[in-house]
Design an enzyme around this catalytic site. Structure first.
Site, short mmCIF file in Angstrom:
data_model
loop_
_atom_site.label_atom_id
_atom_site.label_comp_id
_atom_site.label_asym_id
_atom_site.label_seq_id
_atom_site.Cartn_x
_atom_site.Cartn_y
_atom_site.Cartn_z
N SER A 133 0.83 -1.22 0.00
CA SER A 133 0.00 0.00 0.00
C SER A 133 0.86 1.26 0.00
O SER A 133 1.95 1.30 0.58
CB SER A 133 -0.90 0.03 1.23
OG SER A 133 -1.67 -1.12 1.29
N GLU A 150 -3.71 -14.82 0.57
CA GLU A 150 -4.29 -14.04 1.67
C GLU A 150 -5.77 -14.38 1.80
O GLU A 150 -6.29 -14.60 2.90
CB GLU A 150 -4.13 -12.54 1.40
CG GLU A 150 -4.67 -11.69 2.53
CD GLU A 150 -4.37 -10.20 2.35
OE1 GLU A 150 -4.04 -9.79 1.23
OE2 GLU A 150 -4.48 -9.47 3.34
C1 LIG Z 1 -4.58 -3.65 10.20
C2 LIG Z 1 -4.07 -3.33 8.83
C3 LIG Z 1 -2.90 -3.89 8.39
C4 LIG Z 1 -2.41 -3.59 7.12
N1 LIG Z 1 -1.23 -4.14 6.74
C5 LIG Z 1 -0.71 -3.84 5.53
C6 LIG Z 1 0.56 -4.36 5.14
O1 LIG Z 1 1.20 -5.10 5.89
N2 LIG Z 1 1.05 -4.02 3.93
C7 LIG Z 1 0.37 -3.22 3.08
O2 LIG Z 1 0.88 -2.96 1.99
N3 LIG Z 1 -0.84 -2.67 3.42
C8 LIG Z 1 -1.38 -2.97 4.63
N4 LIG Z 1 -2.60 -2.44 5.01
C9 LIG Z 1 -3.25 -1.47 4.11
C10 LIG Z 1 -4.52 -2.01 3.47
O3 LIG Z 1 -4.22 -2.96 2.48
C11 LIG Z 1 -5.26 -0.80 2.90
O4 LIG Z 1 -5.60 0.04 3.99
C12 LIG Z 1 -6.51 -1.20 2.15
O5 LIG Z 1 -6.18 -1.86 0.96
C13 LIG Z 1 -7.39 0.02 1.83
O6 LIG Z 1 -6.64 0.98 1.18
P1 LIG Z 1 -6.61 2.51 1.67
O7 LIG Z 1 -6.34 2.53 3.14
O8 LIG Z 1 -5.66 3.25 0.78
O9 LIG Z 1 -8.08 3.05 1.46
P2 LIG Z 1 -8.76 3.48 0.05
O10 LIG Z 1 -8.54 2.42 -0.97
O11 LIG Z 1 -8.26 4.87 -0.25
O12 LIG Z 1 -10.24 3.51 0.47
C14 LIG Z 1 -10.83 4.61 1.19
C15 LIG Z 1 -12.32 4.35 1.30
O13 LIG Z 1 -12.90 4.29 -0.02
C16 LIG Z 1 -13.58 3.05 -0.21
N5 LIG Z 1 -13.37 2.57 -1.59
C17 LIG Z 1 -12.20 2.50 -2.27
N6 LIG Z 1 -12.41 1.99 -3.50
C18 LIG Z 1 -13.73 1.71 -3.60
C19 LIG Z 1 -14.55 1.17 -4.61
N7 LIG Z 1 -14.04 0.77 -5.79
N8 LIG Z 1 -15.88 1.03 -4.36
C20 LIG Z 1 -16.42 1.40 -3.16
N9 LIG Z 1 -15.68 1.95 -2.15
C21 LIG Z 1 -14.36 2.10 -2.37
C22 LIG Z 1 -12.92 2.08 0.76
O14 LIG Z 1 -13.77 1.00 1.10
C23 LIG Z 1 -12.64 2.98 1.96
O15 LIG Z 1 -13.80 3.13 2.75
C24 LIG Z 1 -3.12 -2.71 6.26
C25 LIG Z 1 -4.32 -2.12 6.71
C26 LIG Z 1 -4.79 -2.44 7.98
C27 LIG Z 1 -6.06 -1.79 8.43
#
Ligand SMILES: Cc1cc2nc3c(=O)[nH]c(=O)nc-3n(C[C@H](O)[C@H](O)[C@H](O)COP(=O)(O)OP(=O)(O)OC[C@H]3O[C@@H](n4cnc5c(N)ncnc54)[C@H](O)[C@@H]3O)c2cc1C
Length: 400
Positions: free
Chosen positions: A137, A252
């Site tokens: 991410s 995963e």
């Molecule tokens: C506990 C935890 C551990 C993690 N560990 C890792 C790790 O080890 N390595 C790593 O790389 N990442 C990690 N992550 C990151 C995780 O993969 C991302 O947080 C996740 O993929 C969401 O991406 P974002 O936070 O950028 O949110 P965004 O993708 O920016 O989303 C923001 C909001 O928009 C909504 N949204 C986005 N796209 C759509 C769509 N197409 N349709 C409807 N709604 C949508 C989402 O549901 C969310 O509510 C971790 C996250 C958590 C919470």
């Protein structure tokens, strides 16, 4: 439906249980986690204890059992993996820090790594000597991971990394990460990505822990400033990193619901309900509380039945699809619901956190930790999109 163990699974379960009974402590009501995302001990002492346990587990060959025997696994099938997961949930063992490596990155290296990469990384990963994180991410690439911008530019025998990752679980104690990087910005976004093994102590890498809602710091920002990674660390072909990443995602998904039983996780909430009072009488006599308990219990049963559907698909040699999204969504919703019911049962003490009150703090911690489950491994909305498109037949989202 595959509700009961087959004779082979029952025999396997008995073998697993005998080993764990002899070598591990049972989970008690007090030590039962309220959320899979709950804080765990990542102090140097905690990491040393976890490594010691992982060595013991791998020497007995109860770790990464689905890996082929030549890499230290048992070549076991996913059903055995589910049985092991279910049994493991009954014991108080520190396995969290190894799950990304063993469950996701190890299988990816087995599928796409060179013989040298497998030999160099897999044995140490299995023994717990080296811990792995997932560098995916970025600030502008989460759900839409293929939008990632962190660059890996070829320079002689090296790739030079520049950019930023975020939410990297465990980066602050990990030895290696498997990352995805942009190697050709002129290709369509899924095509110009490559996967690289990155040693986390490479000069030019800065790891900055993020402080979470519950005070813990399990994940990090990771900055790359001209960090040089040997070209031999490329996993798969150049610009073919999306295929590598898909293998990690599939593993995963498969490990997400493996062996989790919400029926077991209900135990602390039911025990609290039996102790709690409401308006001077037993809480369990209050019809509103009974209704909430019944709802939480029904959710846990529905979750366990969906797990049985996943088991059935696997038993029929099918790759489970949208059931896994239902499971992930349900686990997140049920985790939050259980913690909320627990906090309400405590009455005013439910406002206490951390060291304020041992029991109360635990439920607040469970609630705060439960939010992570709605995001990590694919957000609730992304799971709903998958269910909408693949189960309900709704129009597909436009792919950009
Ligand atoms: C506990 C935890 C551990 C993690 N560990 C890792 C790790 O080890 N390595 C790593 O790389 N990442 C990690 N992550 C990151 C995780 O993969 C991302 O947080 C996740 O993929 C969401 O991406 P974002 O936070 O950028 O949110 P965004 O993708 O920016 O989303 C923001 C909001 O928009 C909504 N949204 C986005 N796209 C759509 C769509 N197409 N349709 C409807 N709604 C949508 C989402 O549901 C969310 O509510 C971790 C996250 C958590 C919470």
């Amino acid at each position: 439906m595959h509700f009961e163990d087959s004779p082979q699974e029952a025999a396997f379960r008995a073998e697993v249980r005998a080993w764990f009974e002899a070598n591990a402590e049972r989970t008690t009501e007090a030590s039962q986690s309220l959320s899979v995302m709950e804080a765990f001990d990542d102090t140097p002492e905690g990491l040393a204890r976890a490594k010691e346990w992982q060595r013991k587990l791998s020497e007995a060959r109860w770790s990464a059992i689905t890996w082929p025997a030549e890499y230290g696994g048992r070549g076991a099938g996913p059903l055995e993996s589910i049985v092991l997961g279910e049994e493991l949930g009954r014991y108080d063992v520190p396995v969290q820090i190894f799950t990304i490596g063993l469950g996701m990155i190890g299988p990816t290296l087995i599928a796409h790594g060179t013989p040298e990469q497998k030999q160099r990384y897999l044995p140490a990963m299995l023994r717990g000597d080296e811990i792995w994180c997932q560098l995916w991410s970025e600030p502008d690439a989460g759900s839409d991971l293929a939008s990632l911008k962190t660059r890996a530019d070829r320079d002689g025998d090296h790739f030079v990394l520049n950019g930023q990752k975020v939410w990297t679980s465990g980066a602050h104690y990990c030895d290696f990460g498997l990352g995805v990087f942009r190697t050709d910005p002129n290709e369509p976004k899924h095509a110009g990505i490559s996967a690289l093994v990155v040693a986390m102590d490479t000069p030019g890498i800065t790891i900055r822990p993020l402080r979470q809602l519950n005070g813990a710091s399990h994940f990090n920002e990771v900055f790359f400033d001209d960090a040089r990674v040997p070209a031999e660390n490329l996993v798969g072909d150049i610009n073919d990193g999306w295929r590598v990443a898909r293998t990690t995602m599939m593993n995963e998904r498969l490990s997400a619901g493996a062996g989790v039983s919400l029926g077991e996780a209900m135990a602390p909430m039911l025990a609290l309900a039996r102790r709690a009072t409401s308006n001077g009488s037993a809480a369990t006599a209050d019809p509103r509380i009974r209704q909430r308990l019944a709802h939480a219990y029904t959710s846990s049963k529905l979750f366990d039945l969906t797990t049985a559907r996943v088991r059935t698909a696997i038993a029929n040699n099918a790759i489970p699809g949208p059931e896994v999204s239902v499971l992930k969504l349900f686990a997140a919703l049920a985790g939050t619901e259980m913690a909320e019911v627990g906090i309400d049962l405590l009455g005013p003490a439910g406002m206490l956190a951390g060291d304020d009150g041992v029991e109360a703090g635990r439920w607040v911690e469970g609630l705060l930790a439960s939010f992570a489950m709605h995001i990590g491994g694919g957000t609730d909305e992304i799971q709903r999109n998958i269910i909408g498109e693949t189960v309900l037949g709704l129009p597909r989202e436009p792919r950009v």
